[in-house]
Design an enzyme around this catalytic site. Structure first.
Site, PDB file in Angstrom:
ATOM      1  NE  ARG A  51     -12.630   5.815   1.679  1.00 11.14           N
ATOM      2  CZ  ARG A  51     -12.494   4.881   0.866  1.00 11.14           C
ATOM      3  NH1 ARG A  51     -13.820   4.195   0.548  1.00 11.14           N
ATOM      4  NH2 ARG A  51     -11.625   4.335  -0.001  1.00 11.14           N
ATOM      5  CB  ALA A  79     -16.881  -0.510   0.295  1.00  9.70           C
ATOM      6  CG  ASP A 111     -13.510   2.261  -6.581  1.00 11.51           C
ATOM      7  OD1 ASP A 111     -14.549   1.685  -6.869  1.00 11.51           O
ATOM      8  OD2 ASP A 111     -13.568   3.107  -5.842  1.00 11.51           O
ATOM      9  CD  GLU A 149      -2.393   1.641   0.564  1.00 10.15           C
ATOM     10  OE1 GLU A 149      -2.390   3.057   0.059  1.00 10.15           O
ATOM     11  OE2 GLU A 149      -3.282   1.200   0.063  1.00 10.15           O
ATOM     12  NE  ARG A 207     -16.660  11.579  -1.686  1.00 10.64           N
ATOM     13  CZ  ARG A 207     -17.716  10.635  -1.863  1.00 10.64           C
ATOM     14  NH1 ARG A 207     -18.500  10.186  -0.933  1.00 10.64           N
ATOM     15  NH2 ARG A 207     -18.052  10.103  -3.149  1.00 10.64           N
TER      16      ARG A 207
END
Length: 433
Positions: free
Chosen positions: A117, A327, A314, A45, A195
């Site tokens: 989230r 998700a 995605d 990641e 957001r």
């Protein structure tokens, strides 16, 4: 299978090594599910920590069926502990008139959990760490490669070797062109989303902004305001410890350096802005994210030429947020892949990846289309002519009641036939008629 100290069965090793790039919901789910099926997992990641900006995320029944198997039910218990504590979902017009109030009991919601989230990602990541999976955070993958017998990534000049690679690095995927052979092409929709999520202490001492906390009382609240070409959601989470808001606009507006200023400008003509603006203006500058909404036609293929690399989530099928399934479909992707690898075993990894694509392709294409329809509905509300021009079923059975694991067991052979013989088939998990 052996049983570990927590009472959870430890899977027998499959001999398959799965390299996963990207630890959003899709990558985390794929990693956990692959470990559950006995595969060795290596994760990369690029971000050094799991925190992400954003707002609320809903985990729906189709994904809950997968999550309930994690940690002997412990992951579901964590979701329950941090879900929004709501009584009602309220809908208003741009003048602030209440148009609809729908009961919502968080303790009785049908297999659905609404939460932050960042909290969801942290719960998933901590569970993955507890499994002892190899995780590399803050690491950028430089290249992807495959041969007939293996696949891997290049990191810091070193080749990491596995049996297959899962590319789950999101809508702006760097690995997608190498896997699919298609150019990096995203279509900006006619919309943008803003957001924000921040601690309620930011507004608690401001009487003009803290009305949302008073409205929430001892629980949480969720309010949606619809106007022509614009939708605004505000509310609280984790028993009003946090405040969130999001704004969707029909046009691709030019964002100010501060996204907060852009939103204040968008709602300035709404009569209800006198209530919303004080709250929005309290948003810390680094807690607001503006995103152009993207979609793209379904990829022609998710799997690489040699069948050892696959794009999921995605990276393969970006959804508009109006679908409420980004998700959830990533979780389904990961679960289906892990089981397909278990069924084929190490001797036929390419078949597992190609069957995964067959089983998932029609379903996600249908959900992508549903997202477009939901966007059109939410951004074209005309209260003078009855409100919503088209009514979408909130929880259609084909979407929320789908069991992706059951589908693999029932349709694996049919999907394998489609892969090996080129036969056309219709698979489950899509709307009928």
């Amino acid at each position: 299978m052996a049983i570990d100290g927590s009472g959870v069965a430890t899977p027998a090793p499959s001999g398959i090594t799965v390299i996963i790039v990207g630890l959003g919901p899709t990558g985390l789910a794929a990693a956990i599910e692959c470990h559950r099926r006995g595969h060795k997992v290596i994760c990369f990641e690029k971000n050094p920590k799991s925190y992400r900006l954003g707002d609320l995320i809903s985990v729906t029944g189709n994904a809950v069926r997968v999550l309930q198997e994690w940690g002997n039910g412990s992951v579901i218990k964590e979701l329950q502990a941090f879900q929004c504590n709501l009584d009602t979902l309220e809908v208003y017009n741009e003048t602030g008139d209440l148009k609809l109030s729908a009961p919502y009991n968080a303790t009785q919601a049908k297999d659905e959990y609404m939460l932050r989230r960042s909290r969801l990602l942290d719960i998933f990541l901590q569970h993955l760490k507890s499994l002892g999976v190899e995780i590399h955070l803050g690491i950028q993958v430089a290249d992807y490669w495959e041969t007939e017998s293996s696949a891997g990534v290049t990191v810091g000049g070193e080749k990491i070797v596995g049996d297959c690679v899962v590319v789950a690095d999101g809508v702006h995927s760097k690995g997608r062109p190498q896997v699919s052979g298609e150019p990096f092409a995203l279509e900006a929709t006619d919309g943008i989303a803003f957001r924000a999520f921040f601690n309620a202490s930011e507004i608690s001492q401001d009487p003009e902004a803290s009305w949302i906390l008073r409205d929430a009382g001892e629980k949480d609240c969720f309010k949606t305001f619809y106007g022509k070409g614009l939708v605004m959601m505000v509310g609280t989470a984790e028993n009003h410890e946090y405040v969130f808001w999001s704004c969707g606009h029909k046009e691709n507006v030019m964002a100010h350096p501060s996204s907060v200023a852009t939103v204040l400008d968008l709602i300035r003509d709404w009569p209800v802005s006198t209530r919303l603006a004080p709250l929005i203006s309290k948003t810390p500058g680094d807690n607001c994210l503006n995103q152009t909404l993207y979609t793209r036609p379904p990829l022609k293929k998710w799997v690489s030429s040699n069948g050892r690399m696959i794009v999921l989530g995605d990276a393969a099928h970006p959804f508009l947020p109006h679908a409420g399934q980004g998700a959830n479909q990533g979780i389904e992707d990961g679960a289906v892949l892990a089981l397909c690898l278990e069924i084929t075993s190490k001797k036929d990894v390419p078949l597992a990846l190609r069957v995964t694509e067959k089983l998932r392709y029609q379903r996600v294409a249908a959900i992508q289309q549903r997202g477009v329809e939901a966007r059109d509905q939410s951004l074209n509300v005309d209260w003078g002519n009855g409100g919503f021009s088209k009514k979408l079923t909130l929880h259609p059975a084909w979407l929320h009641d789908h069991d992706c694991i059951k589908q693999v067991y029932e349709e694996f052979d049919k999907a394998a036939d489609a892969v090996t013989k080129g036969h056309e088939h219709t698979f489950g998990g899509i709307p009928v008629g």
